[in-house]
Design a protein around this motif. Sequence first.
Motif, short mmCIF file in Angstrom:
data_model
loop_
_atom_site.label_atom_id
_atom_site.label_comp_id
_atom_site.label_asym_id
_atom_site.label_seq_id
_atom_site.Cartn_x
_atom_site.Cartn_y
_atom_site.Cartn_z
N THR B 173 -79.68 -92.30 2.02
CA THR B 173 -78.93 -93.31 1.52
C THR B 173 -77.89 -93.07 0.42
N VAL B 178 -83.64 -100.42 -1.85
CA VAL B 178 -82.45 -102.02 -1.86
C VAL B 178 -82.63 -102.41 -3.31
N ASP B 182 -75.66 -106.18 -5.24
CA ASP B 182 -74.76 -105.00 -5.45
C ASP B 182 -75.16 -104.57 -6.44
N VAL B 210 -77.28 -102.25 2.96
CA VAL B 210 -78.26 -101.07 2.78
C VAL B 210 -78.42 -100.82 4.40
#
Lengths: 403, 403
Positions: B173, B178, B182, B210
């Motif tokens: 990603t 993780v 945020d 995520v």
Amino acid sequence: MSIIVQKYGGSSLADIDKIMRVANRIIDAKKQGNKVIAIVSAMGKTTDNLVTLANQISKNPPKREMDRLLSTGEEISMSLLAMAIQSLGENAISLTGPQAGIMTDSIHNKAKIINIVSDRLLKELENYNIVIIAGFQGLNENNDIATLGRGGSDTSAVSIAAALNADLCEIFTDVDGVYACDPRIVPNIKKLTAISYDEMLELANLGAKVLHPRSVEVAKTHGVTIHVRSSFNHNIGTIVKEENKMEHNGLITGIAHDFNVAKVVVFGIPDIPGTAANVFRELAKSNINIQMIVQSSQINNKNDIAFTCSLSDARDAKNILENIAKELGAENILIEENLAKVSIVGAGMMTHSNIASQMFEALAKSDINIDMISTSEITISVIVDSSQCEKAVKALAEEFKLV
Amino acid sequence: MSIIVQKYGGSSLADIDKIMRVANRIIDAKKQGNKVIAIVSAMGKTTDNLVTLANQISKNPPKREMDRLLSTGEEISMSLLAMAIQSLGENAISLTGPQAGIMTDSIHNKAKIINIVSDRLLKELENYNIVIIAGFQGLNENNDIATLGRGGSDTSAVSIAAALNADLCEIFTDVDGVYACDPRIVPNIKKLTAISYDEMLELANLGAKVLHPRSVEVAKTHGVTIHVRSSFNHNIGTIVKEENKMEHNGLITGIAHDFNVAKVVVFGIPDIPGTAANVFRELAKSNINIQMIVQSSQINNKNDIAFTCSLSDARDAKNILENIAKELGAENILIEENLAKVSIVGAGMMTHSNIASQMFEALAKSDINIDMISTSEITISVIVDSSQCEKAVKALAEEFKLV
């Protein structure tokens, strides 16, 4: 209830407004009591944009992946058109080529339809009366998407019309029908009210963009009457049908021109039997379509072989021939680009012997130099410099009274 | 030879340069002696652009056609990525979800994978060592494309990893792993080195973008270890694995927030048994996912029922409930938008009773008003005004020492 097959090209579906207009036109045909199947191309410049994307990765992208990439264009337009029809209150369903049972051979980028398995199509037509099908694509024996080549949606439409024994196949485009030559070159050129399969096939093969050549072949084989017409008005367009149903008005029906042509010259190969066969056998294996061939002798028992084909085929051909140049005994292989092919087509030609000389004289009068010539029963083609193409078309349109 | 499944998100494939970078990364994994399957999302903003196009036709486009439309995005990126790998001299083949044997149920727009028929996938993996698969899509029992919902490519990847008993499933990603919340809201927030399936599932369900929630469910069921990491560097990311293999450092593992939430209130329905059941039975029939439910009594033997769900489900729910309002005896149905859900998640919560009060006090100290509350074994969620969401996340990150 009649079955009507309609095909809408990319310019007829270029934006949402145009898609809504096409949706209304399909609904009109349905409300007249028909079952309607609409075959769609990709919206506007979608296909070009996808090609550009692929060419950023490779000048010669793998053909299987290219087919999968390009076929998304038609899948986008079919879904949007089905949505548009539903938003106007009519039921419709979209089907991909594979879902519509369009089965092809395995030659990626220019696959041929070999069969249509119409079970699902017939079922959906029974349920919905309106079925939208992605043109240009089918499923090959490897269970992969294969595309029919540029313009292939016409062939999807005619093949579906043939398989379902449809009452009519309408090809909607952005012009009013088939003209005797490209109206962008000769604005006052005649529109043809009708044309025979054979003449249309020659014009299409020789560069007239209005119909995909293979679609005319399929129409001829299965006796499908095609109506080429504009999606922007309700004028009658051009009917493509059997020769024996035609009235002939002139010797020449139309003029085609094509810039997608290159000449490949193989220099200095030994003058022994079988050499030419070796050259063309290798090219045929790679599905390169040869157009004209000229062989000329050198003084030292060597020959030059020149042939024409499409630009992309010419590059492939050069690579293939260079790999076997030693084996062939060839001295050199060159490509000449910046050419154009100009052709006159007419069934009337068969019974008149002086058409060729009339053509060559007209071109000479306009100072146009002819590089190669080929003829068939109903056509004469010449290769000229690309800068002289327009002038040649204009001269021939006038000479054969097509304005 | 190990089998590695990798998934690349849209931001990792946003342009041709990024696609080439991903191609190199896949080739690296193959050269380390692995068979590699890469699952891809649509390039950059492709899906959003297609949604915009559909919304120009209809605010509520038919779901089957929407699935077919959106699934073209992944087909474009898979073809381009396969081309990119081939252009770098390695063999690769792309497969659509249906070609890869991903079979789904029939719920368009949020289909679940029910089976993977891996014959072709295994054959191609044997032939090529690198197989690229379109994420987000599968084939339903009607032989139609169905999509797995936004983020569904994660689920494609984990399901393929489970079906093939892969050695590793890497989710690439645009972030390093993780985070406890945020990082755009709390820039110095902790990155998690590991998280249990249950905690990850709650965080994902509660709005952490995520990972797709369903992918975590599948990973848990089949014991697939997931490595969430950046496609832009080689840092170790976050490992998602079984609870009993974890070391716990704190009570709270992470904070999720979600703006995609609306409250639907059904006013004044008679206080007789079965009324609530009637409401939610109708909504379940239309696959509307209900989150929190609150029922309150009015003085006149009437009840108000309020529930939260996603914004799009709320609009559908309002339509459905208005159609049966008379039957339910309801007086009025309203939607409240501009809300946010803020949740804390942590397996440590199970053995500590004061977490809820600690959370509410921290929010009160920051003048944040709580509209609704729900709790489960390892989460506490509150609904707040959307304008207070960021402040709430910051306050909780500080309170629970996640920075």
